[in-house]
Write an enzyme that holds these catalytic residues in place. Structure first.
Site, PDB file in Angstrom:
ATOM      1  N   ARG A  66      -3.334  -5.547  -8.209  1.00  0.00           N
ATOM      2  CA  ARG A  66      -4.193  -4.404  -7.826  1.00  0.00           C
ATOM      3  C   ARG A  66      -4.041  -3.218  -8.790  1.00  0.00           C
ATOM      4  NH1 ARG A  66      -5.608  -8.132  -6.097  1.00  0.00           N
ATOM      5  NH2 ARG A  66      -5.616  -8.866  -3.974  1.00  0.00           N
ATOM      6  N   SER A 116      -7.767  -3.375   2.654  1.00  0.00           N
ATOM      7  CA  SER A 116      -6.332  -3.411   2.945  1.00  0.00           C
ATOM      8  C   SER A 116      -5.707  -2.033   2.809  1.00  0.00           C
ATOM      9  CB  SER A 116      -5.622  -4.361   1.974  1.00  0.00           C
ATOM     10  OG  SER A 116      -6.109  -5.658   2.134  1.00  0.00           O
ATOM     11  N   GLU A 186      -2.229   0.229  -0.855  1.00  0.00           N
ATOM     12  CA  GLU A 186      -3.122  -0.371  -1.861  1.00  0.00           C
ATOM     13  C   GLU A 186      -4.256   0.618  -2.139  1.00  0.00           C
ATOM     14  OE1 GLU A 186      -4.226  -4.522  -1.451  1.00  0.00           O
ATOM     15  OE2 GLU A 186      -6.273  -4.049  -2.033  1.00  0.00           O
TER      16      GLU A 186
END
Ligand SMILES: Cc1cc2nc3c(=O)[nH]c(=O)nc-3n(C[C@H](O)[C@H](O)[C@H](O)COP(=O)(O)OP(=O)(O)OC[C@H]3O[C@@H](n4cnc5c(N)ncnc54)[C@H](O)[C@@H]3O)c2cc1C
Length: 191
Positions: A66, A116, A186
């Site tokens: 990510r 998320s 995230e």
């Protein structure tokens, strides 16, 4: 998705059902179903102030979990060359439907969320850790940990950014106190 399906171009099906832009997906190294942008990006076209238009190869993007180099740069992703392969349109359609249905089954898809909340620690998925902490469905003012997926936060009505931040901090603190696991967001937080 309609374009790749119609033209029999396979490789991007994993993106199906997610509300996101190409630039955002590249900057975040978006991923799911064991595929991420790193696997399909050939090169990225950028605008960099004082430098102008530049093309970065996949290697120059420094993709990680990510993350990418673009999160640390002052730049605008203008476009990208993605690797696809020729395949059967019906097969592509089926794969897209399978992925969308999986999401509908497991994630709150038609409710306001930002995807998320936390990155998955190496030991266990964040959703499992939050669920084991007893916070699945936990609500703090108008922000709620989804009953469907514990790593998603739902806006139940008019949740403020403060509601979301307070719930993130509450979960982080409680998970740390219970399991000594640090959950890292995230989602990017701009204050
Ligand atoms: C229902 C749902 C499901 C999701 N499922 C997943 C999933 O399975 N896997 C996953 O990885 N993510 C998932 N997400 C999160 C989200 O889709 C990703 O983070 C996506 O990669 C970025 O989305 P965005 O286009 O909205 O970018 P934004 O959230 O707007 O931006 C993300 C970052 O990219 C930067 N950025 C955006 N555009 C550009 C640009 N043109 N140039 C330079 N920088 C740019 C921003 O500054 C920011 O730092 C999900 C989200 C939702 C709502």
């Amino acid at each position: 998705m309609a374009f790749i399906q119609k033209n029999g171009l396979s490789g991007l099906e994993f993106m199906a059902g997610v509300p996101a832009s190409l630039g955002g997906m590249i900057a975040m190294n978006f991923g799911c179903w064991d595929i991420c942008m790193n696997d399909i990006v050939h090169s990225v076209d950028l605008f960099i102030p004082n430098q102008g238009f530049v093309t970065y190869s996949n290697k120059q993007c420094h993709f990680g979990y990510r993350t990418s180099i673009f999160q640390t740069m002052d730049c605008l992703i203008m476009g990208a060359t993605l690797c696809v392969s020729v395949s059967d349109s019906m097969l592509i359609k089926k794969t897209i439907h399978r992925y969308v249905n999986e999401r509908l089954k497991k994630q709150p898809m038609r409710i306001a969320t930002f995807g998320s909340i936390f990155k998955n620690p190496s030991l266990s998925p964040a959703a499992t850790i939050i669920e084991n902490s007893g916070f699945k469905g936990y609500q703090l003012r108008e922000a709620k940990i989804s009953d469907k997926h514990a790593n998603f936060m739902e806006n139940t009505n008019h949740a403020s950014s403060q509601d979301a931040l307070d719930l993130i901090h509450f979960i982080q603190q409680n998970v740390y106190d219970s399991f000594k696991i640090q959950l890292n967001p995230e989602v990017h937080i701009f204050q």
